[in-house]
Every structure is written in C-alpha cells, then in structure tokens.
Scaffold this motif. Structure first.
Motif, mmCIF file in Angstrom:
data_model
loop_
_atom_site.group_PDB
_atom_site.id
_atom_site.type_symbol
_atom_site.label_atom_id
_atom_site.label_comp_id
_atom_site.label_asym_id
_atom_site.label_seq_id
_atom_site.Cartn_x
_atom_site.Cartn_y
_atom_site.Cartn_z
ATOM 1 N N TYR A 55 25.386 16.128 -43.167
ATOM 2 C CA TYR A 55 24.932 16.491 -41.593
ATOM 3 C C TYR A 55 26.370 16.549 -40.754
ATOM 4 C CZ TYR A 55 20.189 15.179 -42.951
ATOM 5 O OH TYR A 55 18.731 15.544 -43.383
ATOM 6 N N ASP A 56 27.318 16.258 -41.134
ATOM 7 C CA ASP A 56 28.605 16.091 -40.125
ATOM 8 C C ASP A 56 29.715 17.121 -40.788
ATOM 9 O OD1 ASP A 56 29.261 14.907 -42.748
ATOM 10 O OD2 ASP A 56 30.477 13.454 -41.779
ATOM 11 N N ASP A 57 28.944 18.117 -41.580
ATOM 12 C CA ASP A 57 30.054 19.122 -42.134
ATOM 13 C C ASP A 57 30.379 19.777 -40.829
ATOM 14 O OD1 ASP A 57 30.067 18.425 -44.821
ATOM 15 O OD2 ASP A 57 28.819 20.356 -45.404
ATOM 16 N N ALA A 58 31.730 20.259 -40.961
ATOM 17 C CA ALA A 58 32.284 20.879 -39.693
ATOM 18 C C ALA A 58 31.878 22.348 -39.417
ATOM 19 C CB ALA A 58 33.919 20.968 -39.977
ATOM 20 N N GLY A 59 31.418 22.888 -40.267
ATOM 21 C CA GLY A 59 30.794 24.306 -40.084
ATOM 22 C C GLY A 59 29.290 24.301 -40.042
ATOM 23 N N ARG A 60 28.885 23.059 -39.876
ATOM 24 C CA ARG A 60 27.354 23.051 -39.903
ATOM 25 C C ARG A 60 26.854 22.536 -38.180
ATOM 26 N NH1 ARG A 60 23.136 19.649 -43.293
ATOM 27 N NH2 ARG A 60 21.506 21.131 -43.065
ATOM 28 N N ALA A 61 26.548 23.481 -37.369
ATOM 29 C CA ALA A 61 25.977 22.990 -36.126
ATOM 30 C C ALA A 61 24.597 22.783 -36.067
ATOM 31 C CB ALA A 61 26.536 24.108 -34.943
ATOM 32 N N VAL A 92 13.277 14.200 -36.745
ATOM 33 C CA VAL A 92 14.405 14.834 -36.251
ATOM 34 C C VAL A 92 15.114 13.897 -35.637
ATOM 35 C CG1 VAL A 92 14.685 16.465 -34.315
ATOM 36 C CG2 VAL A 92 12.966 17.082 -35.861
ATOM 37 N N ALA A 93 14.453 12.841 -34.819
ATOM 38 C CA ALA A 93 15.447 11.900 -33.955
ATOM 39 C C ALA A 93 16.236 11.020 -35.188
ATOM 40 C CB ALA A 93 14.393 10.926 -33.094
ATOM 41 N N TYR A 94 15.629 10.681 -36.157
ATOM 42 C CA TYR A 94 16.404 9.739 -37.160
ATOM 43 C C TYR A 94 17.402 10.536 -37.842
ATOM 44 C CZ TYR A 94 17.574 6.573 -40.800
ATOM 45 O OH TYR A 94 18.057 5.686 -41.638
ATOM 46 N N VAL A 95 17.279 11.989 -37.969
ATOM 47 C CA VAL A 95 18.214 12.846 -38.545
ATOM 48 C C VAL A 95 19.419 12.840 -37.742
ATOM 49 C CG1 VAL A 95 19.154 15.299 -39.281
ATOM 50 C CG2 VAL A 95 16.874 14.207 -40.034
ATOM 51 N N GLU A 96 18.948 13.049 -36.296
ATOM 52 C CA GLU A 96 20.232 13.034 -35.086
ATOM 53 C C GLU A 96 20.947 11.947 -35.190
ATOM 54 O OE1 GLU A 96 17.720 14.148 -31.818
ATOM 55 O OE2 GLU A 96 18.649 16.260 -32.013
ATOM 56 N N LYS A 97 20.261 10.603 -35.225
ATOM 57 C CA LYS A 97 20.974 9.225 -35.422
ATOM 58 C C LYS A 97 21.767 9.412 -36.644
ATOM 59 C CE LYS A 97 19.673 4.457 -35.532
ATOM 60 N NZ LYS A 97 20.513 3.863 -36.774
ATOM 61 N N LEU A 114 27.306 9.445 -38.969
ATOM 62 C CA LEU A 114 28.445 10.122 -39.885
ATOM 63 C C LEU A 114 29.375 10.580 -39.091
ATOM 64 C CD1 LEU A 114 26.172 11.968 -42.305
ATOM 65 C CD2 LEU A 114 27.496 10.036 -42.857
ATOM 66 N N GLU A 115 29.462 10.959 -37.788
ATOM 67 C CA GLU A 115 30.490 11.453 -37.241
ATOM 68 C C GLU A 115 31.532 10.651 -36.544
ATOM 69 O OE1 GLU A 115 28.531 13.906 -34.067
ATOM 70 O OE2 GLU A 115 28.420 15.589 -35.711
ATOM 71 N N GLY A 149 22.445 10.707 -44.948
ATOM 72 C CA GLY A 149 22.568 12.030 -44.479
ATOM 73 C C GLY A 149 23.635 12.593 -45.026
ATOM 74 N N ASP A 150 24.203 12.263 -46.195
ATOM 75 C CA ASP A 150 25.755 12.505 -46.542
ATOM 76 C C ASP A 150 25.534 13.770 -47.533
ATOM 77 O OD1 ASP A 150 24.543 11.210 -48.440
ATOM 78 O OD2 ASP A 150 26.306 9.789 -48.665
#
Length: 184
Positions: free
Chosen positions: A133-139, A172-177, A182-183, A115-116
C-alpha cells in the motif's frame, strides 16, 4: 336390557356387512396419502399464471440494506471514484476492530495482514504482483479502494457479494490506517 344391547350391536354389524358389495368400488378418503404425486425438480408448474415470473422481484426494486453504486466498472469509472468518492461513514462510527477482522478474512490472504503485499498466497507464489500500500507509484484513495472492493481490479475479484456496504467502508477505513502505518 342386555338383550337390547345385543340387538343393537347385531343390527350394526349386519348393516355394515350388508352394505359391502364386492362388485362395487370402495371409496378412498385422501388418496394422496397413499399414492403421492411425484414432481420433477425443474418441471413446469401451473401454480403461477406466467410460469415463474411471480417469483421474480418487481422491476426497479432494491433488496433491504442495499443501495445503488452508480459509478461504472470501467477505467473512467475507477478514475472518477478515485477523484470524487468519499466515505459516508462519520469518523466516530469507524470501527477499526471490525475493519481489521473483515480485512484479515477477505484481504489479508493476498495483501498481507500489514498491507505490505506479502500475504500467504504471495509467499507461496500462488499469486504474484500484489503491491504494498505504500509503493511510491501507487496513489490509492478512499474512492479507489471502495471501487476496487466493489468491482475488483486485475486479478482481484469483486467482494460486493461477501461484504455489505457498511462493511466495505469499514475495510476501506482499515486499509487507509494500514497505509498510514506503512508510511511512517
């Protein structure tokens, strides 16, 4: 007895030969077996009263396993999904192995397996600008991920035809994981 049999055979042969007239047309049984009817691929057919309308599904029906997603494919619809849409899958029904397998098939080539944003196509510079997925401006939220899978966004196309509704929620669940990993 022998003469009787010979007489019967002779009478049968005589009747068969006498019924055949060269001037009269012979009848063909099942002529389509000898000369089949040729059909063109897209020619009209009189099999249905209104052409091909009988082959179309009834208006207002849904295919099996399909449910309506009523949020529109607009920026306002994206913001609405981002703010309000939640997963209908219970947390015990989430299968990260299935989600990972589907993610690797459909998403990992661009977004990377972690997810990087460094998938094979990004590394080979075929697609540029795939953020992590962990970019600061990306909620990103559950609703925004599902909406993007459903309709696509920017250069990403829709995956609604490739993934069923349940499979989309598993991804979706896997992307959230992945985002949570990453965070850390």
């Amino acid at each position: 007895m022998k003469t009787f049999k010979l007489t019967v055979v002779f009478v049968m042969l005589l009747s068969i030969v006498s019924c055949n007239k060269k001037s009269r047309r012979n009848y063909q049984y099942m002529p389509n077996m000898y000369q089949s009817v040729g059909y063109e691929t897209y020619q009209g057919s009189d099999a249905f009263k209104n052409g091909v309308e009988a082959q179309l599904p009834v208006e207002g029906t849904l295919p099996r396993g399909y449910s309506l997603y009523e949020i529109e494919d607009t920026n306002e619809g994206y913001e609405l999904a981002k703010a309000t849409l939640t997963s209908p899958i219970d947390s015990t029904a989430i299968d990260y192995n299935t989600g990972k397998a589907l993610y690797d098939i459909y998403c990992g080539i661009c977004h990377g397996n972690k997810g990087d944003g460094k998938g094979k196509l990004v590394q080979r510079e075929k697609i540029l600008g795939v953020p992590s997925y962990d970019d600061a401006g990306r909620a990103i939220t559950t609703g925004s991920i599902y909406h993007v899978i459903q309709y696509g966004k920017n250069t990403m196309g829709s995956y609604a035809n490739q993934l069923s509704e349940d499979e989309r929620w598993q991804v979706v669940a896997y992307v959230e994981k992945l985002k949570a990993d990453l965070e850390k």
